[in-house]
Motif scaffolding. Structure first.
Motif, PDB file in Angstrom:
ATOM      1  N   LEU A   1      14.571  16.658 -10.099  1.00  0.00           N
ATOM      2  CA  LEU A   1      13.851  15.379 -10.106  1.00  0.00           C
ATOM      3  C   LEU A   1      14.509  14.377  -9.170  1.00  0.00           C
ATOM      4  CD1 LEU A   1      11.579  13.673 -11.369  1.00  0.00           C
ATOM      5  CD2 LEU A   1      13.257  12.868 -13.035  1.00  0.00           C
ATOM      6  N   LEU A   2      15.834  14.340  -9.164  1.00  0.00           N
ATOM      7  CA  LEU A   2      16.545  13.397  -8.298  1.00  0.00           C
ATOM      8  C   LEU A   2      16.307  13.713  -6.821  1.00  0.00           C
ATOM      9  CD1 LEU A   2      18.525  11.034  -8.078  1.00  0.00           C
ATOM     10  CD2 LEU A   2      20.379  12.698  -8.052  1.00  0.00           C
ATOM     11  N   VAL A   3      16.370  15.006  -6.467  1.00  0.00           N
ATOM     12  CA  VAL A   3      16.155  15.391  -5.066  1.00  0.00           C
ATOM     13  C   VAL A   3      14.746  15.044  -4.618  1.00  0.00           C
ATOM     14  CG1 VAL A   3      15.977  17.369  -3.508  1.00  0.00           C
ATOM     15  CG2 VAL A   3      17.901  17.207  -5.078  1.00  0.00           C
ATOM     16  N   VAL A   4      13.756  15.345  -5.474  1.00  0.00           N
ATOM     17  CA  VAL A   4      12.371  15.017  -5.126  1.00  0.00           C
ATOM     18  C   VAL A   4      12.207  13.505  -4.962  1.00  0.00           C
ATOM     19  CG1 VAL A   4      10.014  15.007  -6.003  1.00  0.00           C
ATOM     20  CG2 VAL A   4      11.379  17.071  -6.177  1.00  0.00           C
TER      21      VAL A   4
ATOM     22  N   VAL B   1      10.970  11.513  -1.590  1.00  0.00           N
ATOM     23  CA  VAL B   1       9.814  10.609  -1.595  1.00  0.00           C
ATOM     24  C   VAL B   1      10.219   9.226  -1.079  1.00  0.00           C
ATOM     25  CG1 VAL B   1       8.198   9.373  -3.093  1.00  0.00           C
ATOM     26  CG2 VAL B   1       8.585  11.821  -3.427  1.00  0.00           C
ATOM     27  N   LEU B   2      11.363   8.725  -1.521  1.00  0.00           N
ATOM     28  CA  LEU B   2      11.820   7.399  -1.077  1.00  0.00           C
ATOM     29  C   LEU B   2      12.164   7.391   0.410  1.00  0.00           C
ATOM     30  CD1 LEU B   2      14.002   6.325  -4.142  1.00  0.00           C
ATOM     31  CD2 LEU B   2      11.764   5.457  -3.465  1.00  0.00           C
ATOM     32  N   MET B   3      12.772   8.482   0.897  1.00  0.00           N
ATOM     33  CA  MET B   3      13.105   8.548   2.323  1.00  0.00           C
ATOM     34  C   MET B   3      11.833   8.607   3.173  1.00  0.00           C
ATOM     35  SD  MET B   3      16.293   8.211   2.452  1.00  0.00           S
ATOM     36  CE  MET B   3      16.489   8.432   4.207  1.00  0.00           C
ATOM     37  N   ASN B   4      10.820   9.326   2.693  1.00  0.00           N
ATOM     38  CA  ASN B   4       9.548   9.357   3.432  1.00  0.00           C
ATOM     39  C   ASN B   4       8.859   8.000   3.393  1.00  0.00           C
ATOM     40  OD1 ASN B   4       8.639  12.151   4.531  1.00  0.00           O
ATOM     41  ND2 ASN B   4       9.695  12.600   2.627  1.00  0.00           N
ATOM     42  N   LEU B   5       9.054   7.261   2.292  1.00  0.00           N
ATOM     43  CA  LEU B   5       8.534   5.893   2.236  1.00  0.00           C
ATOM     44  C   LEU B   5       9.236   5.030   3.286  1.00  0.00           C
ATOM     45  CD1 LEU B   5       6.865   3.687   0.802  1.00  0.00           C
ATOM     46  CD2 LEU B   5       8.782   3.383  -0.761  1.00  0.00           C
TER      47      LEU B   5
ATOM     48  N   LYS C   1       0.839  -1.213   0.000  1.00  0.00           N
ATOM     49  CA  LYS C   1       0.000   0.000   0.000  1.00  0.00           C
ATOM     50  C   LYS C   1       0.864   1.250   0.000  1.00  0.00           C
ATOM     51  CE  LYS C   1      -3.451   0.171   2.897  1.00  0.00           C
ATOM     52  NZ  LYS C   1      -4.217  -0.027   4.148  1.00  0.00           N
ATOM     53  N   ARG C   2       1.917   1.245   0.799  1.00  0.00           N
ATOM     54  CA  ARG C   2       2.786   2.429   0.852  1.00  0.00           C
ATOM     55  C   ARG C   2       3.513   2.647  -0.473  1.00  0.00           C
ATOM     56  NH1 ARG C   2       0.260   5.100   3.722  1.00  0.00           N
ATOM     57  NH2 ARG C   2       1.935   6.634   3.501  1.00  0.00           N
ATOM     58  N   LEU C   3       3.898   1.528  -1.139  1.00  0.00           N
ATOM     59  CA  LEU C   3       4.554   1.657  -2.443  1.00  0.00           C
ATOM     60  C   LEU C   3       3.595   2.234  -3.477  1.00  0.00           C
ATOM     61  CD1 LEU C   3       6.630  -1.646  -2.645  1.00  0.00           C
ATOM     62  CD2 LEU C   3       7.530   0.685  -2.672  1.00  0.00           C
ATOM     63  N   LEU C   4       2.334   1.796  -3.437  1.00  0.00           N
ATOM     64  CA  LEU C   4       1.343   2.300  -4.391  1.00  0.00           C
ATOM     65  C   LEU C   4       1.064   3.782  -4.164  1.00  0.00           C
ATOM     66  CD1 LEU C   4      -1.184  -0.697  -4.522  1.00  0.00           C
ATOM     67  CD2 LEU C   4       0.461   0.024  -6.261  1.00  0.00           C
ATOM     68  N   VAL C   5       1.133   4.220  -2.902  1.00  0.00           N
ATOM     69  CA  VAL C   5       0.936   5.643  -2.608  1.00  0.00           C
ATOM     70  C   VAL C   5       2.130   6.462  -3.101  1.00  0.00           C
ATOM     71  CG1 VAL C   5       0.776   7.318  -0.720  1.00  0.00           C
ATOM     72  CG2 VAL C   5      -0.602   5.249  -0.659  1.00  0.00           C
ATOM     73  N   ALA C   6       3.317   5.871  -3.074  1.00  0.00           N
ATOM     74  CA  ALA C   6       4.524   6.614  -3.490  1.00  0.00           C
ATOM     75  C   ALA C   6       4.545   6.872  -4.992  1.00  0.00           C
ATOM     76  CB  ALA C   6       5.769   5.840  -3.070  1.00  0.00           C
TER      77      ALA C   6
END
Length: 315
Positions: free
Chosen positions: A288-291, A295-299, A8-13
């Motif tokens: 794009l890389l920073v964003v 996003v991955l760190m928040n995941l 679910k978290r991956l789908l939200v990311a």
């Protein structure tokens, strides 16, 4: 159940990354004025405006530009730098480790400083230690990191004729000097985050210490260290993990100024140079890389919730 939560978290990311790519792609095109005309006047990256517009792919409809750009990104192609004539991926491969090491050390400093002081401040609430810690936290939040960095360089030079090391030493030349050169910039970069984390740790731990199960632990005669560190701190750290994910964006944005001041050849300094050089593909690629990293760190932070509080997996 944990696997379902992860899915679910991956789908939200994924929608977050799509929206982020739309913003990164669209914002430069919404800036007032003709960026291509400006690039031609200042840097002459092409024969004429039409040639540069064709080189950047800006002579096609915007939706085709977007899908072509996303297709290239998926294949690992972020374009070619107009300034250095190397691919953006190649440039980032050289500079990203510097920024990641600086940001990682800054996070480590922030956590190592903030958590113990926050715990001490909560356990000794409304004492002199608590007042000193809270005052230091307010100062840490109020003073910008670039101002501290400037003082750290200028004041020792005036008083003692000494300045901290400015410049970059490669790992292959001296591994020790390579690591040491990051400590001072990372400490300065982590101070503001440490102040915010410390205040939140104190507030959350105070709330947990007032819970009935903690009073029961005190009544059973358990030692203070066991009550605080074993029974209270884990529950208090869940909101702290949340704020830690938010602090990552602040730290990555702070690397632009800190890398400039300490002359570290990282991604932030490269972004600053690319903006000055009107290097359109590099600006887009770095953003794009920073964003994506944020996003991955928040995941990752979301996944840590499930480890700290198993109830979240079943919600």
């Amino acid at each position: 159940m944990l696997r379902r939560y992860l899915l679910k978290r991956l789908l939200v990311a994924i929608p977050s990354l799509v929206i982020a790519s739309l913003i990164v792609f669209t914002l430069p095109r919404l800036l007032p004025g003709d960026a291509v005309q400006l690039m031609m006047e200042e840097k002459a990256y092409g024969k004429d405006v039409d040639d540069l517009r064709h080189k950047l792919g800006l002579d096609r409809p915007i939706y085709i530009q977007y899908f072509a750009w996303v297709g290239n990104v998926v294949r690992g192609n972020l374009g070619e730098s107009l300034w250095t004539k190397r691919t953006v991926v190649e440039e980032l491969r050289m500079r990203l480790p510097v920024t990641l090491l600086l940001g990682g050390l800054a996070i480590c400093f922030a956590v190592v400083i903030a958590i113990p002081i926050g715990v001490l401040s909560a356990v000794r609430a409304d004492t002199m230690r608590d007042y000193v810690a809270r005052s230091a936290a307010i100062i840490g939040l109020s003073v910008p990191s670039f101002w501290i960095a400037t003082l750290v360089i200028v004041l020792p030079a005036i008083w003692w004729g000494w300045t901290p090391h400015l410049g970059f030493t490669e790992f292959s030349k001296s591994p020790t000097a390579h690591v040491l050169q990051f400590l001072l910039p990372a400490l300065i970069l982590g101070l503001a985050s440490a102040a915010g984390i410390m205040r939140l740790t104190r507030a959350m731990l105070l709330e947990v210490l007032r819970q009935d199960y903690v009073r029961t632990a005190w009544a059973k005669g358990l030692r203070e260290g066991v009550v605080v560190l074993k029974h209270s701190l884990k529950n208090a750290l869940i909101p702290v993990v949340t704020i830690l994910g938010i602090q990552l964006a602040q730290i990555f944005s702070g690397t632009v100024i800190i890398e400039l001041i300490f002359q570290l050849p990282g991604m932030g300094r490269f972004l600053f140079d690319a903006i000055n050089q009107r290097d359109y593909p590099v600006i887009q690629g770095i953003n794009l890389l920073v964003v994506s990293i944020i996003v991955l760190m928040n995941l990752t932070v979301d996944l840590l919730y499930a480890v700290l509080d198993p109830r979240i997996r079943y919600s």
